[in-house]
Scaffold this active site. Structure first.
Site, PDB file in Angstrom:
ATOM      1  CG  ASP A 183      59.739  56.191  23.198  1.00 21.93           C
ATOM      2  OD1 ASP A 183      58.820  55.819  23.935  1.00 21.93           O
ATOM      3  OD2 ASP A 183      58.678  56.711  22.125  1.00 21.93           O
ATOM      4  CG  HIS A 261      56.959  57.817  25.316  1.00 14.26           C
ATOM      5  ND1 HIS A 261      56.173  56.544  24.837  1.00 14.26           N
ATOM      6  CD2 HIS A 261      55.551  58.688  24.408  1.00 14.26           C
ATOM      7  CE1 HIS A 261      54.888  56.670  23.932  1.00 14.26           C
ATOM      8  NE2 HIS A 261      54.577  57.809  23.752  1.00 14.26           N
ATOM      9  CD  GLU A 325      51.405  57.772  22.904  1.00 13.63           C
ATOM     10  OE1 GLU A 325      49.958  57.567  21.905  1.00 13.63           O
ATOM     11  OE2 GLU A 325      52.602  57.481  22.931  1.00 13.63           O
TER      12      GLU A 325
HETATM   13  C1  ACM Z   1      53.544  60.248  18.575  1.00 17.90           C
HETATM   14  O1  ACM Z   1      53.342  59.850  18.021  1.00 17.90           O
HETATM   15  N1  ACM Z   1      53.560  59.441  20.021  1.00 17.90           N
HETATM   16  C2  ACM Z   1      54.151  61.770  19.114  1.00 17.90           C
END
Ligand code: ACM
Ligand code: ZN
Length: 521
Positions: A183, A261, A325
């Site tokens: 991430d 991410h 995201e």
């Molecule tokens: C998430 O909670 N961004 C998958």
């Protein structure tokens, strides 16, 4: 009620209590056929570690059913419907666990372990005779996918903690460990071809100390501590943990979150971004505008090389590619991304992620692997066998995906996100969540593979908090995943939990007091 006497979690499909008890003692032997030998060793080990019993173990043919034995039998008949099914028969003479496959026998053992009185654990362990009630149990799970996700990017907990989680998952008959390993705030796995991923990407210099600033004006600087967070797993560590999970019939699904991410990747290899950087491994949370560039071919080369090493290590048929995201702000202004949109006739920047997902899906498909991604990967052109993990928003799209005959795993945020405090997601909210939406036609129910609880660890700095947030909510998830819907009942669950919680204490698991996890109902 029988179930509140036996106090098994997850509640079995069928259980009856018979007269009498079986005495488990130092004289009890474990007998297992050839296929069950691994399970026999496992049972012997657990009884030794947890109860101080040192039982003799022998491989034996099935007609040699001795007195005072625990007999493990695997028929090896193919049961494609439910290979996890088992039966457990405890009589005064012996205990027989039988199943069509080793995993069934393993779950029979887990049920048996829950029937052994916990007072023998730890402190006063050793050689006392323990009585176990005579029962007959027939049992199999409702869902194939019964999962738990741990985020080790935001905080790193290490091998021993992962093993502890795998042990607890096994006890609850959970079978899928989804491991969020990359991430913005840290890349946690060794990739031999790209050493900077861990040399640079696994270290951050500090962490913001409050989430109050997350969605507010970014110009206000969030306070940050100066405590470096670092850590990663070598490929050797990964193999060790996979082996540990495999012995417990748990599949580990690694997640490499692309194309968003990815600040930790860009800190190591800024040429994979749209702008060229430079970047630092992020010390704040939330959505980051810098993501992988989808216009540059070297990004695909990078991902494929990384995935080559991943599939060499992880035997799972399914690989998680994240996909959540990923903002398109950088793609809109990037020459390469715009060229990609034109060359591939994608029409608009909105379709770039779909192009990306399908290329990765195809690549993994060519290696015999299937992808799963968060529900943001859904698009009209998504390759058929891509699996979707639902967490938030656009539920209509998820239903559409299911009605096309495709599969999903449910991780509804409002019930299954354990980073939320009990004040916001109390135990009953997790327990009462059902993965099958009430408006879904029955013929599509089979497309819902199951459910998975997620623990995101932005604000989980240590193992005590990890366990405190996870238990007892994960126990509720285990029951939802296994027990038939019409047998689920929160009041009964709470009664059975009364016996399970001391077991957690004995296993040194940190969990909150009842007043905390129940909250207002
Ligand atoms: C998430 O909670 N961004 C998958
Ligand atoms: Zn770009």
């Amino acid at each position: 009620m029988i179930r509140e006497k036996l106090k098994i979690i997850p509640e079995p499909v069928k259980a009856s209590l018979n007269d009498g008890v079986f005495f488990l003692s130092q004289k009890t032997t474990i007998q297992a056929d050839l296929t069950s030998a691994g399970n026999g060793e496992y049972l012997k080990q657990v009884l030794a570690i947890q109860y101080g019993l040192n039982l003799a173990f022998e491989e034996s043919s099935q007609d040699n059913e001795g007195k005072s034995s625990i007999i493990l039998k695997t028929s090896n008949e193919k049961d494609l419907n439910n290979s996890e099914k088992y039966s457990l028969l405890i009589s005064k003479e012996n205990i027989i666990i039988s199943a069509t496959s080793s995993v069934g026998v393993f779950y029979g053992i887990q049920t048996l372990l829950q029937l052994i009185p916990h007072k023998t654990l730890k402190d006063d362990k050793i050689s006392l005779e323990v009585s176990i009630p005579c029962v007959s149990i027939e049992d199999f799970p409702r869902f194939k996918w019964r999962g738990f996700m741990l985020d080790e990017s935001r905080h790193f907990f290490g091998k021993e903690q992962v093993k502890k989680i795998l042990d607890l998952m096994a006890l609850l008959k959970l079978n899928t460990f989804h491991w969020h390993l990359t991430d913005d705030q840290g890349w946690r796995i060794e990739i031999k071809k790209y050493p900077l991923l861990t040399e640079i990407g696994s270290k951050r210099e500090g962490t913001i100390t409050s989430n109050r600033f997350l969605r507010s004006n970014q110009k206000i600087k969030a306070p940050k501590d100066e405590i470096p967070i670092l850590g990663c797993y070598t490929q050797q560590d990964l193999r060790e943990l996979i082996q540990y999970a495999t012995e417990r019939f748990i599949t580990i699904i690694p997640e490499l979150d692309f194309p968003g991410h990815t600040t930790s990747v860009l800190a190591a290899y800024p040429e994979l971004s749209c702008t060229g950087g430079p970047f630092k491994v992020s010390t704040r949370f939330g959505i980051h505008k810098d993501v992988l560039c989808i216009g540059k071919e070297k990004v695909f080369e990078f991902i494929q090389n990384v995935l080559d090493e991943i599939i060499e290590i992880f035997p799972s048929n399914i690989i998680h590619i994240g996909g959540d995201e990923a903002p398109n702000r950088r793609w809109k202004k990037c020459f390469d991304c715009q060229a990609r949109i034109k060359d591939e006739s994608l029409g608009s920047v909105e379709n770039l992620q779909g192009y990306f997902t399908n290329r990765i899906t195809d690549y993994l498909g060519s290696k015999g692997k299937r992808i799963i991604g968060w529900n943001e990967i859904l698009n009209d052109d998504l390759i058929d066998n891509a699996l979707c993990q639902y967490w938030i928003n656009h539920f209509d799209k998820v239903l559409e995906h299911i009605r096309k005959g495709r599969q999903v795993v449910m991780s509804e945020m409002k019930a299954l996100y354990f980073d939320y405090p009990y004040r916001l997601i109390p135990l009953h909210q997790t327990y009462n969540y059902d993965p099958i939406p009430s408006n879904l036609e029955e013929k599509f129910h089979k497309n819902i593979l199951g459910l998975e609880a997620c623990l995101w660890t932005e604000y989980v700095k240590n193992k005590d908090k990890l366990e405190w947030l996870t238990f007892p909510r994960l126990i509720a998830v285990a029951e939802t995943g296994w027990t038939p819907k019409n047998k689920r009942n929160f009041e009964s669950f709470l009664k059975r939990l009364e016996r399970f919680l001391p077991l957690l204490s004995a296993l040194d698991v940190n969990y909150p007091k009842k007043e905390e996890f129940l909250q207002e109902q």
